[in-house]
Design an enzyme around this catalytic site. Structure first.
Site, PDB file in Angstrom:
ATOM      1  N   TRP A  54     -27.156 -21.571  32.634  1.00 14.57           N
ATOM      2  CA  TRP A  54     -25.896 -21.243  33.315  1.00 14.57           C
ATOM      3  C   TRP A  54     -26.069 -21.041  34.819  1.00 14.57           C
ATOM      4  O   TRP A  54     -27.070 -20.485  35.272  1.00 14.57           O
ATOM      5  CB  TRP A  54     -25.351 -19.960  32.701  1.00 14.57           C
ATOM      6  N   ASN A 112     -23.321 -19.839  38.267  1.00 14.04           N
ATOM      7  CA  ASN A 112     -22.012 -19.703  38.911  1.00 14.04           C
ATOM      8  C   ASN A 112     -22.176 -19.610  40.425  1.00 14.04           C
ATOM      9  O   ASN A 112     -22.828 -20.506  40.979  1.00 14.04           O
ATOM     10  CB  ASN A 112     -21.100 -18.653  38.259  1.00 14.04           C
ATOM     11  N   ASP A 113     -21.606 -18.645  41.084  1.00 18.58           N
ATOM     12  CA  ASP A 113     -21.467 -18.681  42.546  1.00 18.58           C
ATOM     13  C   ASP A 113     -22.701 -19.131  43.320  1.00 18.58           C
ATOM     14  O   ASP A 113     -23.817 -18.684  43.028  1.00 18.58           O
ATOM     15  CB  ASP A 113     -21.177 -17.276  43.088  1.00 18.58           C
ATOM     16  N   TRP A 163     -22.666 -16.908  30.768  1.00 16.17           N
ATOM     17  CA  TRP A 163     -22.853 -15.896  31.807  1.00 16.17           C
ATOM     18  C   TRP A 163     -23.617 -14.706  31.232  1.00 16.17           C
ATOM     19  O   TRP A 163     -23.328 -14.264  30.111  1.00 16.17           O
ATOM     20  CB  TRP A 163     -21.476 -15.461  32.326  1.00 16.17           C
ATOM     21  N   ARG A 203     -18.423  -5.508  45.886  1.00  7.72           N
ATOM     22  CA  ARG A 203     -19.446  -6.547  45.702  1.00  7.72           C
ATOM     23  C   ARG A 203     -19.346  -7.708  46.701  1.00  7.72           C
ATOM     24  O   ARG A 203     -18.462  -7.773  47.517  1.00  7.72           O
ATOM     25  CB  ARG A 203     -19.401  -7.094  44.282  1.00  7.72           C
ATOM     26  N   ASP A 204     -20.304  -8.600  46.556  1.00  5.74           N
ATOM     27  CA  ASP A 204     -20.357  -9.908  47.223  1.00  5.74           C
ATOM     28  C   ASP A 204     -20.488  -9.812  48.748  1.00  5.74           C
ATOM     29  O   ASP A 204     -19.698 -10.413  49.487  1.00  5.74           O
ATOM     30  CB  ASP A 204     -19.125 -10.746  46.831  1.00  5.74           C
ATOM     31  N   GLU A 208     -12.856 -11.751  45.519  1.00  5.45           N
ATOM     32  CA  GLU A 208     -14.307 -11.851  45.383  1.00  5.45           C
ATOM     33  C   GLU A 208     -14.862 -12.738  46.508  1.00  5.45           C
ATOM     34  O   GLU A 208     -14.124 -13.506  47.128  1.00  5.45           O
ATOM     35  CB  GLU A 208     -14.677 -12.457  44.020  1.00  5.45           C
ATOM     36  N   TRP A 216     -13.166 -19.580  36.195  1.00  7.90           N
ATOM     37  CA  TRP A 216     -13.445 -18.564  35.179  1.00  7.90           C
ATOM     38  C   TRP A 216     -12.551 -18.718  33.957  1.00  7.90           C
ATOM     39  O   TRP A 216     -12.885 -18.202  32.873  1.00  7.90           O
ATOM     40  CB  TRP A 216     -13.316 -17.157  35.762  1.00  7.90           C
TER      41      TRP A 216
HETATM   42  C1  FRU Z   1     -17.490 -14.416  41.286  1.00 12.12           C
HETATM   43  C2  FRU Z   1     -18.241 -13.239  40.690  1.00 12.12           C
HETATM   44  C3  FRU Z   1     -18.677 -12.286  41.793  1.00 12.12           C
HETATM   45  C4  FRU Z   1     -19.863 -11.608  41.183  1.00 12.12           C
HETATM   46  C5  FRU Z   1     -20.493 -12.731  40.382  1.00 12.12           C
HETATM   47  C6  FRU Z   1     -21.132 -12.292  39.094  1.00 12.12           C
HETATM   48  O1  FRU Z   1     -17.500 -15.551  40.492  1.00 12.12           O
HETATM   49  O2  FRU Z   1     -17.458 -12.599  39.712  1.00 12.12           O
HETATM   50  O3  FRU Z   1     -17.673 -11.397  42.229  1.00 12.12           O
HETATM   51  O4  FRU Z   1     -20.726 -11.108  42.161  1.00 12.12           O
HETATM   52  O5  FRU Z   1     -19.458 -13.644  40.087  1.00 12.12           O
HETATM   53  O6  FRU Z   1     -21.788 -13.354  38.492  1.00 12.12           O
END
Ligand code: FRU
Length: 511
Positions: free
Chosen positions: A36, A38-39, A63, A166-167, A221, A320
């Site tokens: 997997w 993602n970001d 995830w 976050r982020d 995010e 998502w």
């Molecule tokens: C965005 C998110 C972020 C977080 C990450 C977790 O897609 O939800 O806010 O840091 O993915 O995987």
């Protein structure tokens, strides 16, 4: 996403990586060899190498166990997977964040002669941690150009006792207010971007808060904040604030919005706020700035430290709504093509223009060309196929009602990219694109208003096995969508409805 309890073994103990391939695996879009993704995280350029870190589960195709994967490239197109950079442990999952090149060794993690790369990431505390349930910002550093990473002993460096903070995206600010590091992060549920400053990346001082504004139908995010010249003029500059949102994006689910304005070193002042506060009805959604009008361009952020001040962004090419259900084998999710973003003035208004880093630049491979011709109403199948290809087309619709392209066609399946002349709307219709039943929200039509320019419509589409990325009018509007066509879905056709359309040119490279 919420932190998972992370019980996994360290990444180094995982079985050797065996590349997993299927017919949806992209040729030019980065996907992890296995498992997997993602970001995009920690996008940074250093000494000839682009580093792409990313949200990664080293142990599965869903995830979880969030860790920073790592890949490197010298041209943003050919990526080499590296060992997991920052693995999760029993205390924390490693959520999204950024990497900066700490040129002056302000953090003291390196030396003056060998300054460090510093990752600023979100600790999503879980399991064994006394901070379980909280999200706070932490540091890790590398003194070997990103190969190995050490977590800072003093983590977290910024804790607001929040469950949804976050982020962090960090950049070096150098302006009227001084010179210091600035962090843009989100209070996701509050729909706010919070700004902090620091001299050493360790001690952070609050600056200001932006939001809620414009699209607020989901959590905010992955923010980003950077300055760009308008039409290349260094005297005419604007700041761009990127705010990704999920759900509540323009096409449903995840998407990225942007605000233009000014940043004085303390506060971001938006010039593109249409609606302030939390919106109950999203009726003005089309007036907001969107990075992409499709379903599959999320968590987009930019590289730091790129030469010549080029601003290059990458998004996660999924949503998502259905990211965990896409029908791929052994790997799941890819990144978008990297995009250079510019500001330009169109009819007096400053807007974003995006151009993909082009895998086909200079290539003649499988090239096919059609010159100017009148389009007879109907479907003109082309003697060329397209699964990994770049298609450029220019229409002069005239009195026709619709013009466009049929992509990845075969049997009853096709992805339709059409322009409705009366409405001035570009549509990407993936309802009959192939496998659509794996999730109830996947079948969809994406739309964006695209004015003709001198009566003309220019489209560039990149196809890469499971994706279509459309750049209209040289990147003034983009639509990115995943598609999962049947094996036979390789045909390309031109569509015209009504008399009077001219094709000015069509070029296909690839096949
Ligand atoms: C965005 C998110 C972020 C977080 C990450 C977790 O897609 O939800 O806010 O840091 O993915 O995987």
């Amino acid at each position: 996403m919420n932190p998972l309890t992370t019980t996994a073994a360290p990444a180094s103990a995982a079985a050797p990586t065996v590349p997993s391939r299927d017919r949806f695996r992209p040729a030019w879009h980065y996907a992890a060899e296995r498992n997997w993704l993602n970001d995009p995280n920690g996008l940074v350029y250093l000494n000839g190498t682009y580093h792409l870190f990313y949200q990664h589960n080293p142990f599965g195709t869903d995830w979880g166990n969030m860790s920073w994967g790592h890949a490197t490239s010298r041209d943003l197109l050919h990526w080499e997977e590296q060992p997991v950079a920052i693995p999760c442990d029993a205390q924390e999952a490693i959520f999204s964040g950024s990497v900066v090149f700490d040129r002056n060794n302000s953090s003291g993690f390196g030396t003056a002669r060998n300054p460090p790369l510093v990752a600023v990431y979100t600790s999503a505390y879980g399991g064994d941690s006394p901070l379980a349930g909280r999200q706070a910002q932490s540091l890790a550093y590398s003194v070997d150009e990103g190969r190995t990473w050490t977590k800072y002993q003093g983590n977290p460096v910024l804790d607001r006792a929040s469950a949804d903070f976050r982020d962090p995206k960090v950049f070096w600010y150098d302006g009227a207010a001084g010179s210091y590091w600035v962090m843009a992060a989100v209070e996701a549920v509050e729909r706010q971007v919070v700004l902090y400053k620091s001299a050493d990346l360790k001690a952070w001082e609050y600056l200001s808060t932006f939001g809620p504004a414009n699209a607020t139908g989901g959590v905010w995010e992955c923010p980003d904040l950077f300055e760009l010249p308008v039409d290349g003029n260094p005297e005419d500059r604007k700041w761009v604030l990127i705010v990704n949102i999920n759900p509540g994006g323009i096409a449903g689910g995840s998407a990225g919005q942007y605000f233009l304005g000014g940043f004085d070193g303390v506060t971001f002042r938006s010039e593109s706020t249409v609606t302030e506060g939390l919106q109950k009805d999203g009726s003005r959604m089309r007036e907001y700035g969107w990075l992409d009008w499709g379903r599959d361009y999320y968590a987009a952020v930019s590289f730091s430290n790129v030469p010549d001040s080029r601003r290059i962004m990458i998004g996660w090419m999924s949503n998502w709504d259905y990211a965990g259900s896409t029908p791929t084998g052994g790997w799941r999710s890819a990144m978008s093509l990297p995009r250079e973003v510019l500001l330009t003035r169109v009819d007096g208004e400053v807007v974003l223009r995006q151009t993909a880093v082009d895998p086909f630049e200079g290539s003649e491979l499988g090239s096919f060309h059609l010159g100017p011709q009148r389009l007879v109403p109907g479907t003109l199948e082309l003697p060329v196929t397209g699964t990994v290809a770049r298609i450029d087309v220019e229409f002069e619709p005239g009195t026709a009602t619709r013009v466009g392209l049929m992509l990845r066609a075969g049997g009853a399946q096709a992805t339709l990219l059409t322009y409705d002349v009366a409405e001035g709307m570009l549509r990407l219709d993936r309802r009959a694109s192939g496998h659509v039943d794996f999730h109830g929200t996947f079948a969809s039509i994406e739309t964006v208003a695209v004015p003709l320019q001198d009566g003309r419509l220019r489209l560039r589409a990149y196809l890469d096995r499971c994706s279509v990325e459309v750049f209209a009018q040289d990147g003034l509007a983009t639509i990115t969508d995943l598609v999962f066509p049947a094996e036979a879905g390789t045909a390309l056709a031109i569509i015209a409805e009504g008399e009077g359309a001219q094709l000015l040119a069509l070029d296909v490279v690839g096949g």
